[in-house]
Write an enzyme that holds these catalytic residues in place. Structure first.
Site, PDB file in Angstrom:
ATOM      1  N   VAL A  13       0.832  -1.204   0.000  1.00  0.00           N
ATOM      2  CA  VAL A  13       0.000   0.000   0.000  1.00  0.00           C
ATOM      3  C   VAL A  13       0.869   1.258   0.000  1.00  0.00           C
ATOM      4  O   VAL A  13       0.640   2.190  -0.796  1.00  0.00           O
ATOM      5  CB  VAL A  13      -0.974   0.003   1.206  1.00  0.00           C
ATOM      6  CG1 VAL A  13      -1.796   1.288   1.239  1.00  0.00           C
ATOM      7  CG2 VAL A  13      -1.891  -1.212   1.156  1.00  0.00           C
ATOM      8  N   ARG A  36      11.549  -0.816   8.316  1.00  0.00           N
ATOM      9  CA  ARG A  36      12.691  -1.584   8.823  1.00  0.00           C
ATOM     10  C   ARG A  36      13.545  -2.000   7.618  1.00  0.00           C
ATOM     11  O   ARG A  36      12.989  -2.128   6.498  1.00  0.00           O
ATOM     12  CB  ARG A  36      12.216  -2.798   9.642  1.00  0.00           C
ATOM     13  CG  ARG A  36      11.386  -3.767   8.856  1.00  0.00           C
ATOM     14  CD  ARG A  36      10.723  -4.777   9.757  1.00  0.00           C
ATOM     15  NE  ARG A  36       9.675  -5.474   9.031  1.00  0.00           N
ATOM     16  CZ  ARG A  36       8.648  -6.087   9.599  1.00  0.00           C
ATOM     17  NH1 ARG A  36       8.514  -6.089  10.917  1.00  0.00           N
ATOM     18  NH2 ARG A  36       7.751  -6.708   8.875  1.00  0.00           N
ATOM     19  N   GLU A 120     -10.144   5.783   5.749  1.00  0.00           N
ATOM     20  CA  GLU A 120     -10.980   5.245   4.672  1.00  0.00           C
ATOM     21  C   GLU A 120     -10.458   3.905   4.160  1.00  0.00           C
ATOM     22  O   GLU A 120     -11.236   2.993   3.859  1.00  0.00           O
ATOM     23  CB  GLU A 120     -11.021   6.254   3.512  1.00  0.00           C
ATOM     24  CG  GLU A 120     -11.901   5.843   2.344  1.00  0.00           C
ATOM     25  CD  GLU A 120     -13.369   5.733   2.739  1.00  0.00           C
ATOM     26  OE1 GLU A 120     -13.971   6.749   3.078  1.00  0.00           O
ATOM     27  OE2 GLU A 120     -13.912   4.600   2.717  1.00  0.00           O
ATOM     28  N   VAL A 123     -11.324  -0.093   5.578  1.00  0.00           N
ATOM     29  CA  VAL A 123     -12.482  -0.954   5.243  1.00  0.00           C
ATOM     30  C   VAL A 123     -12.755  -0.845   3.749  1.00  0.00           C
ATOM     31  O   VAL A 123     -12.838   0.258   3.212  1.00  0.00           O
ATOM     32  CB  VAL A 123     -13.759  -0.505   5.992  1.00  0.00           C
ATOM     33  CG1 VAL A 123     -14.930  -1.432   5.638  1.00  0.00           C
ATOM     34  CG2 VAL A 123     -13.549  -0.478   7.486  1.00  0.00           C
ATOM     35  N   GLY A 178      -1.261 -14.006  -5.144  1.00  0.00           N
ATOM     36  CA  GLY A 178      -1.034 -12.821  -4.314  1.00  0.00           C
ATOM     37  C   GLY A 178      -2.285 -12.295  -3.637  1.00  0.00           C
ATOM     38  O   GLY A 178      -2.272 -11.213  -3.056  1.00  0.00           O
ATOM     39  N   LYS A 196     -13.028  -5.004  10.354  1.00  0.00           N
ATOM     40  CA  LYS A 196     -13.710  -4.030   9.479  1.00  0.00           C
ATOM     41  C   LYS A 196     -15.152  -3.820   9.939  1.00  0.00           C
ATOM     42  O   LYS A 196     -15.673  -2.691   9.890  1.00  0.00           O
ATOM     43  CB  LYS A 196     -13.671  -4.536   8.040  1.00  0.00           C
ATOM     44  CG  LYS A 196     -12.254  -4.576   7.459  1.00  0.00           C
ATOM     45  CD  LYS A 196     -12.227  -5.364   6.157  1.00  0.00           C
ATOM     46  CE  LYS A 196     -10.860  -5.390   5.529  1.00  0.00           C
ATOM     47  NZ  LYS A 196     -10.777  -6.356   4.416  1.00  0.00           N
ATOM     48  N   GLY A 294      -5.773  -4.698  -2.423  1.00  0.00           N
ATOM     49  CA  GLY A 294      -4.817  -4.474  -3.506  1.00  0.00           C
ATOM     50  C   GLY A 294      -4.172  -3.117  -3.341  1.00  0.00           C
ATOM     51  O   GLY A 294      -4.795  -2.175  -2.824  1.00  0.00           O
TER      52      GLY A 294
HETATM   53  N1  LIG Z   1      -2.673  -4.838   0.918  1.00  0.00           N
HETATM   54  C1  LIG Z   1      -3.980  -4.543   0.882  1.00  0.00           C
HETATM   55  O1  LIG Z   1      -4.685  -4.891  -0.056  1.00  0.00           O
HETATM   56  C2  LIG Z   1      -4.598  -3.750   2.008  1.00  0.00           C
HETATM   57  C3  LIG Z   1      -5.940  -3.362   1.909  1.00  0.00           C
HETATM   58  C4  LIG Z   1      -6.530  -2.612   2.920  1.00  0.00           C
HETATM   59  C5  LIG Z   1      -5.772  -2.268   4.018  1.00  0.00           C
HETATM   60  N2  LIG Z   1      -4.484  -2.697   4.116  1.00  0.00           N
HETATM   61  C6  LIG Z   1      -3.742  -2.337   5.310  1.00  0.00           C
HETATM   62  O2  LIG Z   1      -2.644  -1.530   4.928  1.00  0.00           O
HETATM   63  C7  LIG Z   1      -1.552  -1.751   5.825  1.00  0.00           C
HETATM   64  C8  LIG Z   1      -0.324  -2.162   5.016  1.00  0.00           C
HETATM   65  O3  LIG Z   1      -0.634  -3.331   4.286  1.00  0.00           O
HETATM   66  P1  LIG Z   1       0.340  -3.834   3.116  1.00  0.00           P
HETATM   67  O4  LIG Z   1      -0.444  -4.847   2.372  1.00  0.00           O
HETATM   68  O5  LIG Z   1       0.934  -2.698   2.399  1.00  0.00           O
HETATM   69  O6  LIG Z   1       1.457  -4.584   3.977  1.00  0.00           O
HETATM   70  P2  LIG Z   1       2.941  -4.888   3.545  1.00  0.00           P
HETATM   71  O7  LIG Z   1       3.034  -5.073   2.081  1.00  0.00           O
HETATM   72  O8  LIG Z   1       3.424  -5.966   4.442  1.00  0.00           O
HETATM   73  O9  LIG Z   1       3.670  -3.519   3.894  1.00  0.00           O
HETATM   74  C9  LIG Z   1       3.957  -3.109   5.193  1.00  0.00           C
HETATM   75  C10 LIG Z   1       5.294  -2.398   5.152  1.00  0.00           C
HETATM   76  O10 LIG Z   1       5.568  -1.910   6.453  1.00  0.00           O
HETATM   77  C11 LIG Z   1       6.811  -2.468   6.882  1.00  0.00           C
HETATM   78  N3  LIG Z   1       6.715  -2.788   8.286  1.00  0.00           N
HETATM   79  C12 LIG Z   1       5.849  -3.660   8.851  1.00  0.00           C
HETATM   80  N4  LIG Z   1       6.047  -3.731  10.173  1.00  0.00           N
HETATM   81  C13 LIG Z   1       7.059  -2.879  10.422  1.00  0.00           C
HETATM   82  C14 LIG Z   1       7.745  -2.540  11.613  1.00  0.00           C
HETATM   83  N5  LIG Z   1       7.424  -3.112  12.779  1.00  0.00           N
HETATM   84  N6  LIG Z   1       8.752  -1.651  11.536  1.00  0.00           N
HETATM   85  C15 LIG Z   1       9.083  -1.108  10.357  1.00  0.00           C
HETATM   86  N7  LIG Z   1       8.502  -1.401   9.186  1.00  0.00           N
HETATM   87  C16 LIG Z   1       7.483  -2.283   9.229  1.00  0.00           C
HETATM   88  C17 LIG Z   1       7.005  -3.726   6.076  1.00  0.00           C
HETATM   89  O11 LIG Z   1       8.370  -4.061   6.003  1.00  0.00           O
HETATM   90  P3  LIG Z   1       8.846  -5.531   5.548  1.00  0.00           P
HETATM   91  O12 LIG Z   1       8.934  -5.479   4.054  1.00  0.00           O
HETATM   92  O13 LIG Z   1      10.144  -5.717   6.217  1.00  0.00           O
HETATM   93  O14 LIG Z   1       7.819  -6.504   6.043  1.00  0.00           O
HETATM   94  C18 LIG Z   1       6.417  -3.327   4.737  1.00  0.00           C
HETATM   95  O15 LIG Z   1       7.349  -2.646   3.922  1.00  0.00           O
HETATM   96  C19 LIG Z   1      -2.041  -2.809   6.812  1.00  0.00           C
HETATM   97  O16 LIG Z   1      -2.566  -2.188   7.948  1.00  0.00           O
HETATM   98  C20 LIG Z   1      -3.149  -3.503   6.044  1.00  0.00           C
HETATM   99  O17 LIG Z   1      -4.107  -4.098   6.891  1.00  0.00           O
HETATM  100  C21 LIG Z   1      -3.882  -3.416   3.137  1.00  0.00           C
END
Ligand SMILES: NC(=O)c1ccc[n+]([C@@H]2O[C@H](COP(=O)([O-])OP(=O)(O)OC[C@H]3O[C@@H](n4cnc5c(N)ncnc54)[C@H](OP(=O)(O)O)[C@@H]3O)[C@@H](O)[C@H]2O)c1
Length: 413
Positions: A13, A36, A120, A123, A178, A196, A294
């Protein structure tokens, strides 16, 4: 004039948010990207002045206009969000678990500092359901919100239906494409949809519902044969999340797989799509549909929040009240699926326990040509409340003919 924005978390994201800001030349300057092991994350398409850092304290000490949290998890995301809000810096987050579990505290901090906490993206991914419900339906008294809130579970269930895949194969396919995490627990066991649902309960019903109060059942026990029987019954199986007002101070709330009529909008939701149905006292039912996850769709929601803050928009949420009671729901018909080692008298044994619980059988269905040593069949029940059906089922599960634990699903109308 550009606003100084720090991006915490450069994953699916966060990266997509940065892409949109850069490609559309939006009025935001990404001053910091925190992650990190950040050197892995550095890209050449962000302006050279961007600070890539692993030092959260340095980011939060910088003069920022907005903090965007796309790390996920409760910590350190929670500490960062609290710190920013207490300092009066608006926050945009996609973090459903953080808002579901700590929303009351975080919103109070935002109000005390007079700054915005926007979520926003938490959810429905790219579907503007929070602002749609909060602002677009503010003139109504909303009574319930239902929906398909987890695209991964919906993808698995639609693949089980369209390809006849087992749960394990559909999950493996979702992971390969994915759509599902390596650990799918939050998605398939309902915890993601439950978080949600709690956020929607706050926004739509002004109810401060906590995730651990919501009954939540996994879709793991579903078998391809359930899809076959559901179709025979004119239904599809969907993971549905539901919350509704019950009396003056109670709510009904649950997340579970359910049989929905094939003609229902819930049955039309395919693959990774989401659907939210909000029902109001005056306006009736309003639907919000689209991609629930996504990078691209979710980033759109984050950037829309950023733009709203840049325009000076202040969202107004009615104060949320704790519900006096959280209940499992009104009586509905149920579907019971058994896999048994066949012997005479099984139906009589089931009927006896069900009758002892005052539950009426509606029909018994059995596909022809199945092996006697692991025979699946279905009993449909007339309307009964979920607790009574569960009580009966726990008695039934002690009978000696089961090859696997029985499954119960409600029928939704
Ligand atoms: N992906 C979706 O479709 C989606 C949809 C709605 C909401 N969300 C929400 O959006 C947020 C991010 O999701 P995402 O899918 O983008 O996750 P992601 O791809 O795992 O990205 C999270 C990023 O934050 C970093 N990170 C995680 N924990 C950390 C920590 N303790 N210290 C420093 N860096 C940290 C991760 O590093 P690493 O690469 O080292 O893990 C990664 O680069 C979440 O809250 C998720 O629930 C996601």
């Amino acid at each position: 004039m550009s606003l100084n924005v720090a991006l915490l978390g450069f994953g699916t994201v966060g990266r997509a948010v940065a892409r949109i800001i850069v490609e559309r030349s939006l009025p935001f300057r990404l001053t910091h990207v925190y992650n990190r092991d950040v050197t892995r994350k550095v890209v050449d398409w962000l302006p050279p002045g961007t600070v890539w850092t692993e030092r959260l304290d340095d980011v939060l000490a910088a003069p920022l206009d907005i903090v965007v949290e796309t790390m996920g998890g409760l910590e350190p995301a929670g500490t960062a969000v609290r710190h920013a809000l207490d300092a009066g810096t608006p926050v945009v987050t996609a973090n459903k678990q953080l808002i579901a579990q700590q929303g009351t505290d975080l919103l109070a901090r935002a109000a005390a500092s007079g700054c915005e906490l926007a979520f926003e993206a938490s959810v429905g991914g790219g579907i503007p359901v929070i602002c749609g419900v909060r602002d677009g339906l503010a003139g109504d008294r909303l009574l319930s919100v239902s929906g398909i809130l987890n695209g991964t579970s919906n993808y698995i269930l639609t693949r089980m239906a369209s390809a006849g895949a087992s749960f394990a194969d559909a999950l493996a396919e979702a992971q390969a494409q994915g759509f599902a995490e390596a650990d799918p627990t939050d998605d398939v066991d309902g915890f993601d949809a439950r978080a949600k649902l709690c956020i929607l309960a706050r926004v739509a019903l002004a109810v401060d519902l906590r995730p651990d109060e919501v009954e939540c059942r996994s879709i793991r026990p579903l078998r391809p044969i359930d899809i076959v029987y559901a179709r025979r019954l004119g239904s599809a199986i969907r993971q549905v999340a539901h919350v509704e007002r019950a009396g003056d101070d109670g709510v009904v709330a649950w997340v579970q797989a359910a049989l929905v009529p094939l003609a229902s909008p819930l049955a039309q939701v395919d693959g990774g799509q989401n659907l939210v149905l909000a029902t109001g006292a005056s306006g009736g039912r309003t639907s919000f549909a689209g991609f629930g996850a996504g990078g691209g769709p979710t980033a759109v929601a984050v950037v829309s929040d950023l733009l709203a803050i840049a325009r000076g928009h202040r969202s107004r949420l009615a104060p949320a009240r704790r519900p006096a009671r959280v209940m499992g729901g009104a009586p509905v018909p149920h579907y019971l699926r058994f896999v048994v080692r066949d012997r005479p008298g099984i139906i009589a044994d089931l009927a006896r326990v069900l009758a002892q619980h005052d539950i009426n059988i509606d029909a018994v269905l059995q596909e022809p040509g199945t092996a006697k040593e692991a025979l699946p069949f279905v009993v449909t029940l007339e309307a009964a409340d979920g607790t009574t059906v569960q009580d009966a089922l726990s008695r039934i599960s002690h009978l000696d003919f089961h090859v696997e634990p029985p499954l119960v699903l409600p029928f939704l109308t």
